[in-house]
Design an enzyme around this catalytic site. Structure first.
Site, PDB file in Angstrom:
ATOM      1  N   SER A 145      37.906  34.596  46.121  1.00 38.06           N
ATOM      2  CA  SER A 145      39.330  34.813  45.849  1.00 38.06           C
ATOM      3  C   SER A 145      39.946  33.575  45.192  1.00 38.06           C
ATOM      4  CB  SER A 145      40.044  35.214  47.144  1.00 38.06           C
ATOM      5  OG  SER A 145      41.312  35.757  46.877  1.00 38.06           O
ATOM      6  N   HIS A 181      39.301  40.983  43.578  1.00 41.56           N
ATOM      7  CA  HIS A 181      39.780  42.131  44.384  1.00 41.56           C
ATOM      8  C   HIS A 181      40.255  43.285  43.504  1.00 41.56           C
ATOM      9  CE1 HIS A 181      39.492  39.099  47.422  1.00 41.56           C
ATOM     10  NE2 HIS A 181      40.602  38.471  47.075  1.00 41.56           N
TER      11      HIS A 181
END
Length: 254
Positions: A145, A181
């Site tokens: 991330s 994501h």
């Protein structure tokens, strides 16, 4: 033992459900460790690298060096057979010589959170220069991330608030931008497409949850996944005000 070439593993992955712990480490973390061991398979002296537990340094700047998460990381590492320590920067660095400390690890794993805050704090402490040296010397840099976006020139983030916004001052070790994501946060893909189309972001490589991108130097070597069905893609301008999205082949990790 360093990897045989400058190596970055940028992911939307790394953790998996665990019956007793908050999470465990999945195949993506094992792949990062494998990358750090590859020098022993290329005829270089292996030293004691293959005779000891892999050494991982977790950097949790993006989540403010959260102590409870650090303990969870330690438990996951113990269960997986890794030796894991932390570089903390709040409220001051937990070691005197950051570069020497980080050189003692096989993998540097950067966790998620606020990529904007991560970049600001790292720059205040001289981390970009140190990490660039370590990368060139073959220490495997990896993360999830925010710990994926940071290596690129930019991406999109919720660091500024609930609405996603561009970040364009990444470290720039890797060219273009990074999207994470992509299959679980529905606003990311359309915003990245808009930002690539208007030139705010350069060519952008993206991962679904569970997938990662392996870079050798500044070249994408392959996309990998630790879960079935996770995809990777590259989004580029098409020359007429729009974008082209091309899927990147993904290899399933064992």
């Amino acid at each position: 033992m360093p990897a045989s070439s400058p190596t970055i593993l940028a992911t939307s992955a790394g953790y998996r459900p665990h019956p007793r712990l908050r999470f465990g480490f999945g195949p993506m973390m094992a792949f990062a460790v494998e990358l750090s061991r590859e020098a022993a398979c290329t005829g270089q002296p292996a030293g004691d690298h293959r005779d000891r537990a892999p050494r991982i340094c977790h950097i949790g700047t993006a989540s403010g060096d959260d102590r409870s998460f650090q303990r969870d990381m330690e438990e996951a590492a113990r269960e997986a057979g890794y030796e894991l320590h932390h570089l903390s920067l709040f409220s001051m660095p937990n070691v005197e010589d950051v570069e020497s400390y980080l050189r003692g690890f096989d993998v540097i794993w950067v966790n998620g959170g606020s990529v904007v805050n991560l970049l600001a704090v790292w720059r205040a402490h001289g981390l970009p220069e140190i990490l660039h040296l370590l990368w060139q010397d073959g220490v495997v840099l990896a993360g999830v991330s925010a710990g994926s976006i940071c290596w690129f020139e930019g991406g999109v983030t919720d660091s500024f608030g609930p609405q996603l916004a561009p970040v364009t001052n990444g470290l720039g070790f890797l060219p273009g931008a990074n999207g994470v994501h992509m299959d679980t946060e529905e606003r990311r893909r359309p915003l990245i497409r808009e930002l690539v189309a208007d030139g705010t972001l350069g060519p952008t490589v993206c991962t679904d949850d569970g997938a990662g991108l392996l870079y050798r130097g500044t070249e994408l070597a392959e996309a990998v996944t630790e879960v079935d069905g996770a995809r990777a893609a590259r989004i580029t301008r098409d020359g007429s005000g729009g974008v082209v999205e091309q899927e990147i082949p993904v290899r399933r990790l064992p």
